[in-house]
Design a protein around this motif. Sequence first.
Motif, mmCIF file in Angstrom:
data_model
loop_
_atom_site.group_PDB
_atom_site.id
_atom_site.type_symbol
_atom_site.label_atom_id
_atom_site.label_comp_id
_atom_site.label_asym_id
_atom_site.label_seq_id
_atom_site.Cartn_x
_atom_site.Cartn_y
_atom_site.Cartn_z
ATOM 1 N N ARG A 705 0.817 -1.213 0.000
ATOM 2 C CA ARG A 705 0.000 0.000 0.000
ATOM 3 C C ARG A 705 0.855 1.269 0.000
ATOM 4 N NH1 ARG A 705 -3.401 -3.200 3.476
ATOM 5 N NH2 ARG A 705 -2.549 -2.252 5.365
ATOM 6 N N TRP A 706 1.930 1.271 0.794
ATOM 7 C CA TRP A 706 2.751 2.478 0.869
ATOM 8 C C TRP A 706 3.414 2.756 -0.473
ATOM 9 C CZ3 TRP A 706 7.961 3.764 0.379
ATOM 10 C CH2 TRP A 706 8.309 5.037 0.849
ATOM 11 N N ASP A 707 3.988 1.731 -1.095
ATOM 12 C CA ASP A 707 4.629 1.908 -2.401
ATOM 13 C C ASP A 707 3.615 2.360 -3.437
ATOM 14 O OD1 ASP A 707 7.587 0.905 -2.364
ATOM 15 O OD2 ASP A 707 6.496 -0.536 -1.154
ATOM 16 N N ALA A 708 2.397 1.799 -3.359
ATOM 17 C CA ALA A 708 1.356 2.168 -4.316
ATOM 18 C C ALA A 708 0.991 3.643 -4.192
ATOM 19 C CB ALA A 708 0.119 1.290 -4.084
ATOM 20 N N ALA A 709 0.742 4.075 -2.962
ATOM 21 C CA ALA A 709 0.355 5.464 -2.726
ATOM 22 C C ALA A 709 1.494 6.416 -3.103
ATOM 23 C CB ALA A 709 -0.041 5.656 -1.274
ATOM 24 N N ARG A 710 2.724 5.994 -2.819
ATOM 25 C CA ARG A 710 3.871 6.869 -3.114
ATOM 26 C C ARG A 710 4.044 7.044 -4.624
ATOM 27 N NH1 ARG A 710 9.657 6.227 -3.327
ATOM 28 N NH2 ARG A 710 10.685 8.160 -2.698
ATOM 29 N N LEU A 711 3.858 5.973 -5.395
ATOM 30 C CA LEU A 711 3.967 6.091 -6.851
ATOM 31 C C LEU A 711 2.929 7.081 -7.385
ATOM 32 C CD1 LEU A 711 4.906 5.342 -9.672
ATOM 33 C CD2 LEU A 711 3.499 3.269 -9.546
ATOM 34 N N LEU A 735 -5.414 4.824 -1.951
ATOM 35 C CA LEU A 735 -4.559 3.650 -1.776
ATOM 36 C C LEU A 735 -3.868 3.653 -0.423
ATOM 37 C CD1 LEU A 735 -2.902 3.413 -5.311
ATOM 38 C CD2 LEU A 735 -4.874 2.151 -4.432
ATOM 39 N N GLN A 736 -3.531 4.837 0.071
ATOM 40 C CA GLN A 736 -2.876 4.918 1.370
ATOM 41 C C GLN A 736 -3.858 4.720 2.515
ATOM 42 O OE1 GLN A 736 0.289 5.174 1.949
ATOM 43 N NE2 GLN A 736 0.260 5.477 4.164
ATOM 44 N N GLY A 737 -5.098 5.145 2.303
ATOM 45 C CA GLY A 737 -6.038 5.217 3.428
ATOM 46 C C GLY A 737 -6.881 4.011 3.667
ATOM 47 N N ARG A 738 -7.151 3.172 2.640
ATOM 48 C CA ARG A 738 -8.027 2.035 2.893
ATOM 49 C C ARG A 738 -7.719 0.897 1.947
ATOM 50 N NH1 ARG A 738 -12.045 5.414 0.160
ATOM 51 N NH2 ARG A 738 -12.770 4.365 -1.731
ATOM 52 N N ALA A 739 -8.276 -0.261 2.285
ATOM 53 C CA ALA A 739 -8.067 -1.457 1.478
ATOM 54 C C ALA A 739 -8.833 -1.335 0.168
ATOM 55 C CB ALA A 739 -8.530 -2.690 2.251
ATOM 56 N N PRO A 740 -8.565 -2.222 -0.799
ATOM 57 C CA PRO A 740 -9.279 -2.184 -2.074
ATOM 58 C C PRO A 740 -10.780 -2.373 -1.877
ATOM 59 C CG PRO A 740 -7.397 -3.654 -2.196
ATOM 60 C CD PRO A 740 -7.557 -3.282 -0.777
ATOM 61 N N GLU A 741 -11.533 -1.959 -2.915
ATOM 62 C CA GLU A 741 -12.983 -2.122 -2.859
ATOM 63 C C GLU A 741 -13.350 -3.600 -2.842
ATOM 64 O OE1 GLU A 741 -15.222 0.347 -2.583
ATOM 65 O OE2 GLU A 741 -13.457 1.608 -2.336
ATOM 66 N N PRO A 742 -14.535 -3.933 -2.291
ATOM 67 C CA PRO A 742 -14.953 -5.339 -2.251
ATOM 68 C C PRO A 742 -14.981 -5.946 -3.645
ATOM 69 C CG PRO A 742 -16.373 -3.985 -0.884
ATOM 70 C CD PRO A 742 -15.495 -3.049 -1.645
ATOM 71 N N ALA A 743 -14.729 -7.247 -3.678
ATOM 72 C CA ALA A 743 -14.702 -7.949 -4.959
ATOM 73 C C ALA A 743 -16.122 -8.102 -5.484
ATOM 74 C CB ALA A 743 -14.052 -9.318 -4.797
ATOM 75 N N THR A 744 -16.441 -7.430 -6.582
ATOM 76 C CA THR A 744 -17.759 -7.556 -7.199
ATOM 77 C C THR A 744 -17.555 -7.800 -8.682
ATOM 78 O OG1 THR A 744 -17.851 -5.158 -7.515
ATOM 79 C CG2 THR A 744 -18.893 -6.029 -5.550
ATOM 80 N N ALA A 745 -18.563 -8.247 -9.336
ATOM 81 C CA ALA A 745 -18.462 -8.556 -10.758
ATOM 82 C C ALA A 745 -18.117 -7.286 -11.545
ATOM 83 C CB ALA A 745 -19.774 -9.136 -11.252
ATOM 84 N N PRO A 746 -17.235 -7.382 -12.520
ATOM 85 C CA PRO A 746 -16.593 -8.625 -12.913
ATOM 86 C C PRO A 746 -15.246 -8.863 -12.251
ATOM 87 C CG PRO A 746 -16.142 -6.942 -14.538
ATOM 88 C CD PRO A 746 -16.990 -6.293 -13.489
ATOM 89 N N THR A 747 -14.728 -7.896 -11.405
ATOM 90 C CA THR A 747 -13.358 -8.008 -10.903
ATOM 91 C C THR A 747 -13.205 -9.093 -9.853
ATOM 92 O OG1 THR A 747 -13.794 -6.315 -9.246
ATOM 93 C CG2 THR A 747 -12.905 -5.588 -11.351
ATOM 94 N N GLY A 748 -14.236 -9.374 -9.025
ATOM 95 C CA GLY A 748 -14.089 -10.311 -7.920
ATOM 96 C C GLY A 748 -13.668 -11.687 -8.378
ATOM 97 N N ALA A 749 -14.420 -12.249 -9.325
ATOM 98 C CA ALA A 749 -14.118 -13.610 -9.764
ATOM 99 C C ALA A 749 -12.824 -13.672 -10.554
ATOM 100 C CB ALA A 749 -15.276 -14.148 -10.600
ATOM 101 N N THR A 750 -12.543 -12.611 -11.338
ATOM 102 C CA THR A 750 -11.362 -12.682 -12.185
ATOM 103 C C THR A 750 -10.072 -12.545 -11.405
ATOM 104 O OG1 THR A 750 -11.571 -10.318 -12.608
ATOM 105 C CG2 THR A 750 -12.609 -11.798 -14.192
ATOM 106 N N GLN A 751 -10.136 -12.061 -10.118
ATOM 107 C CA GLN A 751 -8.924 -11.978 -9.306
ATOM 108 C C GLN A 751 -8.497 -13.340 -8.783
ATOM 109 O OE1 GLN A 751 -8.458 -8.844 -6.369
ATOM 110 N NE2 GLN A 751 -10.249 -7.825 -7.220
#
Length: 815
Positions: A705-711, A735-751
């Motif tokens: 998360r830190w590297d993501a927010a810094r980029l 990205l620095q403040g909270r976790a990713p959004e809940p997995a919902t279609a279509p991203t949830g299953a494809t992860q």
Amino acid sequence: MSLGDPVLSRASAAEPVLDEPTRRLCEAVASGRLAPARLAILAPGAYGKTTVLDHLARGCARSGIPAARFGEHDSGTALVLVDDAHQLGGEGIAQLRELADDQEQGVVIAARPWPRSAALNDVLTRLSGQIVLRPLDQAAVAAVLGRERARLAEFVHAETAGVPGYVARLASTVGKQPEVPGEALAEFRPELDRLGADTLALLLAAGTGVTLDAELLAGVLDCPDSRVGEVLDAARATGLLRHDGTLLPIARRALVAQVPAERRFAVYQRLVRVQLARRGPVLGLVRPLVDSGLTGPEPAAAFEAAADEAAPDDPALAARLYRAAVAAGTRPGVVGARCAEAAARAGDLDTAARLADQVLADPAAPGRREGARVAGTALVHRGQLARSAELFRWAGGRTCTGYAALGLVGTGRLADAQRLLDAPADGDEPPTLLAGAVAAAAQGVVESVTGPPVTALSTVVGAAEMLEPVGRSVLLPDTPAALGALVAIHSGELGIAETLLERAVAAETGGRALAPRHTLLLGWLAMLRGDTDVANDRLTAAGADLSPRDWLFAIGLRAALARRASDLGALRTIWGEACDAVIRHPVDLFTLLPFGELSVAAARLGDRDRLAHQLRRAHELLAALGDPPLWSVWLRWSGLHAAIMAEARDEAAEHVRALTDGARHSGFHTTMATAAECWLRVIGGDVDAECVEAAARGLHDAGLRWDAARLAGQAAIRTTDRSAMVTLLDCARQLQGRAPEPATAPTGATQLSERELQVAELVVAGMTYKQVGDQLFISAKTVEHHMARMRQRLGATSRSDLLARLRAAVADRAG
């Protein structure tokens, strides 16, 4: 008043504290409602027999009932009070029988249960009832102590077991703190002086905590088995010994304080002699003697046996006992290897290395191979992998061969390690869990260099699981859990790394010596995820007394946290210790993480030359291993950021090329390569907001998360496009403040992979991990690792959150 029956009213300054049935019975006697009263009081010493007789005498005086003590009575005495009847001789017993034969005469006879002659028993059978004296409960103890000291009731009750006389004794001397004063213990002296030699010896034996069986006591007392029961009865009659053969805590203190040490030690030695002869446990008996200065073959053998007994659970105590055995006369070489191992398991690596080296240098010493194993282990903790591999190879056997192979891989000698693992196993050593776990861990590390990450992880995870049942009590240079965590971190599988380490902490794998390593690696995981508070807590929990290897990781973690907090002052403070740490610890495959992080700190402080040699050695080590992408990814990532800080554009480009070359190794490596390419473009002023956001979210999904927010943040301040800047700043905050959004279609299953989706469907359906494993023909532990990986990929913050996201992913797949 009987010795050992202190008057309870001296603590309460009033009537004694009695339970309700005893109080009502005493009132009936004193008021004349129960007449003639013909009662016995049979209880051990200190139960308050004398106190109750005094209480009856006062009550009778108030009621006008003639009462007198035995020997002071006459024909007009309605109630005769007899104390210490067990001490009466023949004439006294005869007079007592006359009183008991007179059915109209009131009499209350108090006696201890031992000694009790047949004549006294005959008298007691003529009575019609008994006053039962019981220990006081905690509420009654509080009443004795009074309101100001009532909070000490639990302590006083624990010390005395509620025995009324001892409650009174402690209550009359204790202050406001839960401590047993010396005055309370001094009051035991007259009673202890009156005890017979055998009774005192038995009480001293009980004070060691040993189980007092008849065979042991007969040996200690040097008496026939038939007499043991009599001595036990005498000891219980004192009130100092419970019926289960254990001493009251206050009695144990009194024996230590009031009985001369030589007398106590004589009993302890007899106990040890008997236990050694019958091969019974001696640790509890020998512990009080460890600093006694006893010498001779018998004490030496006892100390050695006790040390062997303590070694699995208390290595520090075992080391002390081995040293006591040597001081008592055991030849140092006989116990040297065992003492060295105990010292190493207790975390005293300096002593372990010194003792092991002494064993190795003595051609006549037994256990020289064990000494080599201990010396090799100590060297691993000190970062000397090459030298440790030599010692492990010399020691031989399945387990040490695995250790040697780990050392060889860690120093770049892959071919030698493979030959060692491929060689036929020593047929003389059994294939124990330890040997199997070490061999599997070594094979997994070799696979991490030569094959795909999933294969290496599977092998090392299996090794960690294999070691769990026995890992707490064995000496290890490193654990499969720690090695597996390193492989997992370099593979981007932070969830698996965390599971491995948490299980190792719970199982105490590697004991005290390796606890800091597991804790520091957990701190490193928290730091990578941006959980700086958790990382700091882990760093503190690891402590300050660290081996050189652990110190290097601790310094690297401190530097990483200071950099993430933008605390340049703290980084400068840390840097002096960091320079000392890297000089003391050679580079090896398993320390690339801290060396990489320190390279960024060096660039930030403008002192890159200080680490140039170590970093050159790190890259040479990787080159000798064929530049395995798994192990090079974090060193290259750190090198990229160090080069950026040093404004060394060509060097940064070199690290990006290396990361790109390894991108096909795994999805994580692709993510890191993509982010590295994006960083290089950003520092050159080429900011593509869409590409930056995609790269940053890729890092975030990998747990960084830190590297993501810094980029995203660095790209935002470099772009000239106002709209792109706003978008990237919002992305960085998210990205620095909270976790990713809940997995919902279509991203949830494809992860999730196909296997993970299968696991998810069964877990969501309510199956246990074992049931899921049975359904899919995998182990429950493998299911657990799938769940940890899915939690990381989906960014779930709790189990309930994970289940909600899995339901969405499963629904998406079904749709």
